[in-house]
Design a protein around this motif. Structure first.
Motif, PDB file in Angstrom:
ATOM      1  N   THR A 117     -12.231   3.360   1.285  1.00 22.13           N
ATOM      2  CA  THR A 117     -12.525   2.101   1.967  1.00 22.13           C
ATOM      3  C   THR A 117     -14.022   1.987   2.215  1.00 22.13           C
ATOM      4  O   THR A 117     -14.644   2.914   2.717  1.00 22.13           O
ATOM      5  CB  THR A 117     -11.779   2.025   3.313  1.00 22.13           C
ATOM      6  OG1 THR A 117     -10.384   2.216   3.093  1.00 22.13           O
ATOM      7  CG2 THR A 117     -11.990   0.674   3.976  1.00 22.13           C
ATOM      8  N   LEU A 136       0.808  -1.213   0.000  1.00 19.53           N
ATOM      9  CA  LEU A 136       0.000   0.000   0.000  1.00 19.53           C
ATOM     10  C   LEU A 136       0.844   1.267   0.000  1.00 19.53           C
ATOM     11  O   LEU A 136       0.294   2.366   0.010  1.00 19.53           O
ATOM     12  CB  LEU A 136      -0.935   0.013   1.215  1.00 19.53           C
ATOM     13  CG  LEU A 136      -1.895  -1.182   1.331  1.00 19.53           C
ATOM     14  CD1 LEU A 136      -2.705  -1.076   2.611  1.00 19.53           C
ATOM     15  CD2 LEU A 136      -2.804  -1.265   0.115  1.00 19.53           C
ATOM     16  N   ILE A 190      -1.266  -5.534   8.171  1.00 16.97           N
ATOM     17  CA  ILE A 190      -2.034  -4.711   9.110  1.00 16.97           C
ATOM     18  C   ILE A 190      -3.019  -5.593   9.882  1.00 16.97           C
ATOM     19  O   ILE A 190      -3.229  -5.413  11.091  1.00 16.97           O
ATOM     20  CB  ILE A 190      -2.767  -3.585   8.369  1.00 16.97           C
ATOM     21  CG1 ILE A 190      -1.756  -2.614   7.751  1.00 16.97           C
ATOM     22  CG2 ILE A 190      -3.709  -2.832   9.300  1.00 16.97           C
ATOM     23  CD1 ILE A 190      -2.367  -1.568   6.834  1.00 16.97           C
ATOM     24  N   ASP A 197      -5.685   1.993  10.303  1.00 14.71           N
ATOM     25  CA  ASP A 197      -4.364   1.822   9.700  1.00 14.71           C
ATOM     26  C   ASP A 197      -4.460   1.589   8.194  1.00 14.71           C
ATOM     27  O   ASP A 197      -3.601   2.056   7.433  1.00 14.71           O
ATOM     28  CB  ASP A 197      -3.624   0.661  10.369  1.00 14.71           C
ATOM     29  CG  ASP A 197      -2.926   1.082  11.655  1.00 14.71           C
ATOM     30  OD1 ASP A 197      -3.105   2.249  12.063  1.00 14.71           O
ATOM     31  OD2 ASP A 197      -2.203   0.259  12.240  1.00 14.71           O
ATOM     32  N   VAL A 198      -5.495   0.856   7.742  1.00 13.07           N
ATOM     33  CA  VAL A 198      -5.672   0.650   6.307  1.00 13.07           C
ATOM     34  C   VAL A 198      -5.937   1.983   5.622  1.00 13.07           C
ATOM     35  O   VAL A 198      -5.345   2.305   4.591  1.00 13.07           O
ATOM     36  CB  VAL A 198      -6.813  -0.346   6.027  1.00 13.07           C
ATOM     37  CG1 VAL A 198      -7.163  -0.354   4.535  1.00 13.07           C
ATOM     38  CG2 VAL A 198      -6.425  -1.748   6.478  1.00 13.07           C
ATOM     39  N   ARG A 199      -6.839   2.783   6.201  1.00 13.69           N
ATOM     40  CA  ARG A 199      -7.154   4.085   5.603  1.00 13.69           C
ATOM     41  C   ARG A 199      -5.931   4.994   5.577  1.00 13.69           C
ATOM     42  O   ARG A 199      -5.702   5.726   4.613  1.00 13.69           O
ATOM     43  CB  ARG A 199      -8.296   4.744   6.383  1.00 13.69           C
ATOM     44  CG  ARG A 199      -9.634   4.025   6.233  1.00 13.69           C
ATOM     45  CD  ARG A 199     -10.752   4.834   6.854  1.00 13.69           C
ATOM     46  NE  ARG A 199     -12.029   4.142   6.788  1.00 13.69           N
ATOM     47  CZ  ARG A 199     -12.608   3.512   7.794  1.00 13.69           C
ATOM     48  NH1 ARG A 199     -12.016   3.500   8.992  1.00 13.69           N
ATOM     49  NH2 ARG A 199     -13.762   2.901   7.643  1.00 13.69           N
ATOM     50  N   SER A 234       0.568  -3.475   4.073  1.00 17.09           N
ATOM     51  CA  SER A 234      -0.353  -4.288   3.288  1.00 17.09           C
ATOM     52  C   SER A 234      -1.526  -4.675   4.172  1.00 17.09           C
ATOM     53  O   SER A 234      -1.427  -4.664   5.407  1.00 17.09           O
ATOM     54  CB  SER A 234       0.337  -5.551   2.754  1.00 17.09           C
ATOM     55  OG  SER A 234       0.537  -6.494   3.793  1.00 17.09           O
ATOM     56  N   VAL A 235      -2.640  -5.034   3.544  1.00 19.74           N
ATOM     57  CA  VAL A 235      -3.807  -5.466   4.310  1.00 19.74           C
ATOM     58  C   VAL A 235      -3.477  -6.678   5.180  1.00 19.74           C
ATOM     59  O   VAL A 235      -3.804  -6.691   6.375  1.00 19.74           O
ATOM     60  CB  VAL A 235      -4.995  -5.752   3.368  1.00 19.74           C
ATOM     61  CG1 VAL A 235      -6.127  -6.458   4.124  1.00 19.74           C
ATOM     62  CG2 VAL A 235      -5.515  -4.453   2.760  1.00 19.74           C
TER      63      VAL A 235
END
Length: 251
Positions: free
Chosen positions: A159, A71, A110, A148-150, A106-107
């Motif tokens: 998302t 990411l 995370i 954290d993904v956002r 990365s997903v």
């Protein structure tokens, strides 16, 4: 066990696989296997589409500026190898091995940080929508995971939470999904608006572009939500006859 399904909707120029799929709307990529440790990721992907679409996808996966699911917005210095395992006129199977650096995100990694090490992953990539399905213990912090993904995707992707529920035993084994017709709120709204405004009439009283304007969403987002909602409803309709989708199409 808990099930978590969400999608990343990539902006143009942010993800080469998403760009390739957007140029070839009939192409699809789904994961056959995905495993992650603290510093590595391995996956096998199955792509379908026209020869031109498969050429574009192979280039997107194998060129040096695309690291398997990283990411990071620029070159993070990771080591990645992608090999073609098989290719036919309309099918491409790819194996990727990725060794990350401290700058990578990365997903799966995370998820390991916030949901634990025993997370199962399944993915499907259509157009600019990259859908992730996770099965996890339920003991982690889903809110921190999404934060954290956002933060990792920044302005490159939006998302969208599609589903969170208790996973049935068949969920983690790839069998029939429980509550197939339970739609995410966004899918429910899209399907309801489509029916109310005559999208499914013959001839149609409204086209996808007009319906998207009414809902104030991009056309690609609307068609994605309708496809997912339609697949859920249809799968549930024929579930008692033992007809199930071999992919994530039922979600």
């Amino acid at each position: 066990m808990r099930e978590l399904v969400f999608a990343l909707e990539y902006e143009p120029g942010c993800n080469r696989v998403a760009d390739a799929l957007a140029e070839h709307p009939d192409a699809r990529v789904r994961s056959l296997s995905l495993h992650a440790t603290a510093d590595r990721l391995w996956r096998v992907d199955h792509a379908t589409g026209s020869p031109a679409a498969l050429d574009a996808l192979e280039s997107a996966f194998t060129d040096g500026d695309y690291y398997a699911d990283c990411l990071a917005s620029d070159d993070c210095g990771a080591t990645q190898t992608t090999r073609v395992l098989d290719r036919t006129a309309d099918t491409l199977i790819l194996y990727s091995d990725w060794e990350r650096t401290p700058r990578c995100a990365s997903v799966p990694h995370i998820a390991r940080a916030h949901l634990g090490e025993g997370v199962l992953f399944e993915t499907r990539h259509e157009g600019r929508h990259y859908t992730w399905r996770l099965i996890h213990s339920g003991a982690g912090d889903v809110g921190a995971f999404f934060d954290d993904v956002r933060a990792a995707v920044g302005d490159c992707a939006r998302t969208e939470l599609l589903r969170t529920a208790t996973a049935t035993p068949d969920d983690s084994a790839g069998g029939r999904r429980g509550d197939a017709a339970e739609l995410a709120p966004e899918q429910e709204a899209a399907l309801r608006a489509a029916v109310e405004h005559g999208y499914y009439e013959s001839p149609r009283a409204i086209d996808a572009g007009e319906l998207a304007e009414h809902l104030d969403v991009p056309r690609s987002t609307l068609t994605y939500r309708l496809r997912r909602a339609e697949a859920k409803v249809i799968t549930e309709r024929f579930a008692d006859e033992g007809l199930t989708s071999p992919t994530m199409g039922s979600r």
